[in-house]
Design an enzyme around this catalytic site. Structure first.
Site, mmCIF file in Angstrom:
data_model
loop_
_atom_site.group_PDB
_atom_site.id
_atom_site.type_symbol
_atom_site.label_atom_id
_atom_site.label_comp_id
_atom_site.label_asym_id
_atom_site.label_seq_id
_atom_site.Cartn_x
_atom_site.Cartn_y
_atom_site.Cartn_z
ATOM 1 N N SER A 109 -7.994 5.660 8.024
ATOM 2 C CA SER A 109 -6.868 5.177 8.809
ATOM 3 C C SER A 109 -6.043 6.337 9.375
ATOM 4 O O SER A 109 -4.830 6.282 9.378
ATOM 5 C CB SER A 109 -5.997 4.299 7.925
ATOM 6 O OG SER A 109 -5.628 5.020 6.747
ATOM 7 N N THR A 132 0.835 -1.204 0.000
ATOM 8 C CA THR A 132 0.000 0.000 0.000
ATOM 9 C C THR A 132 0.871 1.256 0.000
ATOM 10 O O THR A 132 0.542 2.259 -0.619
ATOM 11 C CB THR A 132 -0.913 0.024 1.250
ATOM 12 O OG1 THR A 132 -1.560 -1.244 1.378
ATOM 13 C CG2 THR A 132 -1.959 1.110 1.150
ATOM 14 N N LYS A 185 -0.352 12.440 2.934
ATOM 15 C CA LYS A 185 -1.181 12.827 4.065
ATOM 16 C C LYS A 185 -0.266 13.505 5.077
ATOM 17 O O LYS A 185 0.944 13.310 5.058
ATOM 18 C CB LYS A 185 -1.914 11.637 4.656
ATOM 19 C CG LYS A 185 -1.077 10.438 5.057
ATOM 20 C CD LYS A 185 -2.005 9.289 5.425
ATOM 21 C CE LYS A 185 -1.261 8.103 6.022
ATOM 22 N NZ LYS A 185 -0.827 7.151 5.003
ATOM 23 N N ASP A 213 1.953 9.614 13.819
ATOM 24 C CA ASP A 213 2.547 8.272 13.748
ATOM 25 C C ASP A 213 4.059 8.312 13.475
ATOM 26 O O ASP A 213 4.677 9.382 13.487
ATOM 27 C CB ASP A 213 1.835 7.425 12.680
ATOM 28 C CG ASP A 213 2.155 7.875 11.273
ATOM 29 O OD1 ASP A 213 2.453 9.066 11.086
ATOM 30 O OD2 ASP A 213 2.115 7.041 10.341
ATOM 31 N N ARG A 227 7.886 -2.789 2.785
ATOM 32 C CA ARG A 227 8.081 -2.905 4.236
ATOM 33 C C ARG A 227 8.432 -4.330 4.603
ATOM 34 O O ARG A 227 7.740 -5.270 4.197
ATOM 35 C CB ARG A 227 6.826 -2.468 4.987
ATOM 36 C CG ARG A 227 6.549 -1.008 4.782
ATOM 37 C CD ARG A 227 5.374 -0.512 5.605
ATOM 38 N NE ARG A 227 5.063 0.840 5.160
ATOM 39 C CZ ARG A 227 4.039 1.557 5.599
ATOM 40 N NH1 ARG A 227 3.232 1.055 6.515
ATOM 41 N NH2 ARG A 227 3.826 2.768 5.149
ATOM 42 N N SER A 259 6.365 3.615 8.654
ATOM 43 C CA SER A 259 5.241 4.349 9.223
ATOM 44 C C SER A 259 4.917 3.942 10.654
ATOM 45 O O SER A 259 5.759 4.019 11.528
ATOM 46 C CB SER A 259 4.028 4.177 8.316
ATOM 47 O OG SER A 259 3.011 5.028 8.722
ATOM 48 N N HIS A 260 3.707 3.424 10.862
ATOM 49 C CA HIS A 260 3.241 3.131 12.215
ATOM 50 C C HIS A 260 3.698 1.756 12.699
ATOM 51 O O HIS A 260 3.390 1.365 13.815
ATOM 52 C CB HIS A 260 1.714 3.190 12.234
ATOM 53 C CG HIS A 260 1.112 2.290 11.204
ATOM 54 N ND1 HIS A 260 1.109 2.612 9.871
ATOM 55 C CD2 HIS A 260 0.569 1.064 11.295
ATOM 56 C CE1 HIS A 260 0.574 1.635 9.187
ATOM 57 N NE2 HIS A 260 0.236 0.677 10.022
ATOM 58 N N ASP A 307 6.055 8.221 10.893
ATOM 59 C CA ASP A 307 6.628 9.106 9.884
ATOM 60 C C ASP A 307 5.874 10.425 9.739
ATOM 61 O O ASP A 307 6.115 11.177 8.796
ATOM 62 C CB ASP A 307 6.696 8.384 8.532
ATOM 63 C CG ASP A 307 5.334 7.942 8.033
ATOM 64 O OD1 ASP A 307 4.451 7.679 8.869
ATOM 65 O OD2 ASP A 307 5.137 7.857 6.801
ATOM 66 N N LYS A 355 10.281 3.924 0.334
ATOM 67 C CA LYS A 355 9.236 4.302 -0.608
ATOM 68 C C LYS A 355 9.791 5.344 -1.565
ATOM 69 O O LYS A 355 10.528 6.241 -1.148
ATOM 70 C CB LYS A 355 8.094 4.904 0.215
ATOM 71 C CG LYS A 355 6.911 5.359 -0.569
ATOM 72 C CD LYS A 355 5.764 5.658 0.343
ATOM 73 C CE LYS A 355 5.888 7.034 0.963
ATOM 74 N NZ LYS A 355 4.587 7.550 1.421
ATOM 75 N N ASP A 405 2.709 11.243 9.062
ATOM 76 C CA ASP A 405 1.641 11.535 8.100
ATOM 77 C C ASP A 405 0.240 11.237 8.640
ATOM 78 O O ASP A 405 -0.747 11.629 8.041
ATOM 79 C CB ASP A 405 1.882 10.827 6.751
ATOM 80 C CG ASP A 405 2.021 9.325 6.872
ATOM 81 O OD1 ASP A 405 1.993 8.808 8.003
ATOM 82 O OD2 ASP A 405 2.179 8.667 5.822
ATOM 83 N N ARG A 406 0.161 10.556 9.782
ATOM 84 C CA ARG A 406 -1.170 10.281 10.351
ATOM 85 C C ARG A 406 -1.478 11.237 11.494
ATOM 86 O O ARG A 406 -0.578 11.809 12.098
ATOM 87 C CB ARG A 406 -1.227 8.853 10.905
ATOM 88 C CG ARG A 406 -1.081 7.804 9.850
ATOM 89 C CD ARG A 406 -1.333 6.437 10.434
ATOM 90 N NE ARG A 406 -1.236 5.444 9.380
ATOM 91 C CZ ARG A 406 -1.828 4.271 9.395
ATOM 92 N NH1 ARG A 406 -2.564 3.917 10.436
ATOM 93 N NH2 ARG A 406 -1.694 3.431 8.392
HETATM 94 C C1 VG1 Z 1 -2.830 1.258 5.788
HETATM 95 C C2 VG1 Z 1 -4.093 2.086 5.756
HETATM 96 C C3 VG1 Z 1 -4.091 2.976 4.526
HETATM 97 C C4 VG1 Z 1 -2.817 3.831 4.498
HETATM 98 C C5 VG1 Z 1 -1.603 2.937 4.591
HETATM 99 C C6 VG1 Z 1 -0.316 3.721 4.683
HETATM 100 O O1 VG1 Z 1 -2.801 0.399 4.669
HETATM 101 O O2 VG1 Z 1 -5.233 1.288 5.792
HETATM 102 O O3 VG1 Z 1 -5.247 3.765 4.531
HETATM 103 O O4 VG1 Z 1 -2.759 4.591 3.327
HETATM 104 O O5 VG1 Z 1 -1.691 2.108 5.751
HETATM 105 O O6 VG1 Z 1 -0.312 4.564 5.786
HETATM 106 P P1 VG1 Z 1 -3.240 -1.147 4.744
HETATM 107 O O7 VG1 Z 1 -2.986 -1.679 3.383
HETATM 108 O O8 VG1 Z 1 -2.417 -1.763 5.837
HETATM 109 O O9 VG1 Z 1 -4.675 -1.143 5.145
HETATM 110 V V1 VG1 Z 1 1.117 4.856 6.602
HETATM 111 O O10 VG1 Z 1 0.879 6.069 7.722
HETATM 112 O O11 VG1 Z 1 1.462 3.345 7.148
HETATM 113 O O12 VG1 Z 1 2.188 5.311 5.420
HETATM 114 CO CO CO Z 2 2.541 6.919 8.331
#
Ligand code: VG1
Ligand code: CO
Length: 547
Positions: A369, A18, A380, A281, A22, A117-118, A283, A130, A285-286
């Site tokens: 999310s 996504t 984001k 979070d 990772r 990210s998280h 990085d 990325k 962005d959340r």
């Molecule tokens: C999750 C979220 C998605 C978001 C992605 C990256 O993906 O559901 O909405 O864009 O993380 O966010 P998934 O495929 O695990 O549902 V981040 O802050 O991890 O870059």
């Molecule tokens: Co993130």
């Protein structure tokens, strides 16, 4: 400059999910793993760039374990692959939105963002990488697919022989024939925020005794939040908690939700809670938004921001449109309708918003999310959302709770919840999805509890700008009254499979809008469990995380 061409063999598992590639830190540390992926990226994106001499790359990450080592490797590979200049955040740090901001501001060719990210960090945690294109946004699927294809046929990578660059000292250095500029990771981003929001009004709000708490979760946002919230906006020292970025995030899970941001949640639900609470979070962005004893669902947050956008100077002229990911609630759709602007429904992942923003079709974007953002960058943006809320609060002078109650009374409430089942055996998760698909033909027209099935499908999306098709983006069961259940497998996890069940029901009656979401969705939750044979197939009694 001494370029080494190092023979290598493909790994076969370097398919970006996504949001980038990772894997566990140990996987990235295996000989050639990082190098192969970076070479696959460079080979893919530099095709056709040969006419441009010495393109500029932006480089930085969320500071997690292996960040610094990876940056040194990438710098040497960038030099060997013909980049002319790399802008790297001091200490190897750049939040995801700040990286997007820097790529755009300095018209870079693209950027590499190092983050999972998280996901948890530290030696046993996750690492990620990325590629973002020159518009500042995550590479679209056609590029990530090409990167994966290239990674499977790679026979060598290129790297120069050189020592480490001092990442802690701002200024210029050279590596082979390439220029490396160590930049302040915060300044450009903070200036951009100041250009969008009414800092004077927020300063006045804060000076008047409005209290707030921002939890940076020992992740990348600490320095950004301290500069902006405690520095430029004058909030007292200590407003930003867990503000020092640590390679293992202090042992925590830097995911801003009710489960993992427990310190902030305890503060906001305790005695003498501040007026406003927020978290970001790994990085940056959340975002999670809380009032005193009150949680704002990310889908509602997007809708409130859209409805009040004109209160922020950067959006005073109005918004062009809104885009939301498919599983995000339709709360924003209702605002778009009232504003008379289009609302787009895209697959999950920020990369699907880029074309719409570049084409000027949308200004605001959001995901359920905890992701909210706008066309100011192409990612984001956690702090942006927090500042938007502070701007709204400064101008409205109402509590967070009151703003939501009024919003629901005006637009109706899309009661919403997401249930995550993490680390399931992959076969069990795939079996459950397969089982659901096999029932699609007989479901329409059937009554499930108090819900009548209108249609079911596997969501697919045709990008209205470039016509590209994305399939298999989540199973939807939509009911006659607009309520719905969505089942989706995560594309960011690194352990087994994570099943996400998204639940949404519309409530128009203000008398019934103030109930707890889990209670209001009880029937729908039961339907989802039965329909998918969730307990039998996964052995789970309850979700790992509820948001
Ligand atoms: C999750 C979220 C998605 C978001 C992605 C990256 O993906 O559901 O909405 O864009 O993380 O966010 P998934 O495929 O695990 O549902 V981040 O802050 O991890 O870059
Ligand atoms: Co993130």
């Amino acid at each position: 400059m001494n370029i080494r061409v190092v023979p290598t063999t493909p790994f076969g598992d370097q398919k970006p999910g996504t949001s980038g590639l990772r894997k566990k830190v140990a996987v990235f540390q295996a000989a050639g793993y990082l190098e192969n992926f970076v070479q696959a990226v460079f080979d893919t994106v530099l095709v056709g760039a040969s006419a441009q001499s010495g393109p500029t790359l932006v480089l930085g990450g969320d500071g997690r374990h292996y960040n610094r080592e990876a940056i040194q490797v990438i710098l040497r590979m960038a030099a060997a692959n013909g980049f002319g200049r790399v802008l790297v955040g001091q200490g190897g740090i750049l939040s995801t939105p700040a990286a997007s901001c820097v790529i755009r501001k300095y018209r870079a060719f693209g950027g590499l963002i190092l983050s999972a990210s998280h996901n948890p960090g530290g030696p046993d945690g996750d690492f990620g990488i990325k590629y973002n294109t020159g518009n500042g946004g995550p590479a679209p699927e056609k590029i990530t697919d090409a990167i994966f294809a290239r990674s499977r046929e790679l026979t060598a990578y290129r790297i120069v022989d050189a020592g480490d660059i001092d990442l802690d000292r701002p200024g210029l250095a050279t590596l082979g024939g390439m220029q490396v500029e160590v930049i302040d990771p915060v300044a450009d981003y903070a200036d951009l925020m100041e250009s969008l929001f009414d800092f004077a009004a927020i300063r006045e709000l804060v000076a008047g005794g409005f209290s707030l708490c921002f939890d940076a979760m020992h992740a990348v946002t600490g320095p950004y939040a301290k500069e902006i919230i405690e520095g430029r906006l004058g909030a007292p020292a200590g407003t930003v908690i867990n503000g020092v970025p640590l390679p293992n995030f202090g042992g925590g899970h830097p995911d801003p939700n009710m489960t993992y941001a427990h310190q902030l949640v305890e503060t906001m639900y305790g005695a003498d809670a501040p007026d406003f609470g927020a978290a970001s979070d790994g990085d940056g962005d959340r975002n999670m938004i809380l009032g005193r004893g009150f949680f704002v669902t990310p889908s509602d947050s997007l809708a409130v921001i859209a409805a009040n956008a004109a209160l922020a100077p950067g959006y005073a002229a109005g918004i062009a449109g809104i885009a939301r990911s498919m599983p995000t609630s339709a709360a924003a759709d209702r605002v778009a309708e009232k504003l008379g602007v289009p609302c787009y429904e895209t697959p999950t992942g920020w990369k699907f918003f880029g074309n719409l923003m570049d084409a000027g079709r949308v200004t605001l974007c959001g995901e359920e999310s905890f992701g909210t953002g706008s066309s100011h960058v192409r990612e984001k943006d956690g702090l942006w959302a927090v500042l938007f809320w502070l701007n709204i609060l400064a101008r409205q002078r109402r509590s967070v709770e009151d703003i939501l109650y009024r919003h629901w009374a005006e637009y109706g409430r899309n009661v919403y919840a997401r249930h995550d089942y993490e680390a399931l055996p992959t076969e069990a998760a795939n079996g459950l999805m397969e089982h659901l698909r096999s029932r699609f033909a007989e479901l329409p027209g059937r009554r499930l509890g108090r819900y009548m099935v209108k249609f079911c499908d596997d969501f697919s999306y045709v990008d209205p700008v470039d016509g590209s098709l994305s399939t298999g983006q989540g199973l939807r069961i939509v009911f006659e009254d607009g309520s719905r259940i969505v089942f989706r497998l995560s594309g960011t996890g690194t352990e087994g499979a994570t099943l996400r069940v998204y639940l949404e029901a519309f409530e128009a009656d203000p008398m019934r809008q103030r109930v707890d979401a889990q209670l209001a969705l009880e029937d729908l939750i039961a339907v989802a469990g039965e329909l998918s044979q969730l307990r039998q197939r996964t052995g789970r009694e309850r979700p790992t995380v509820i948001t």
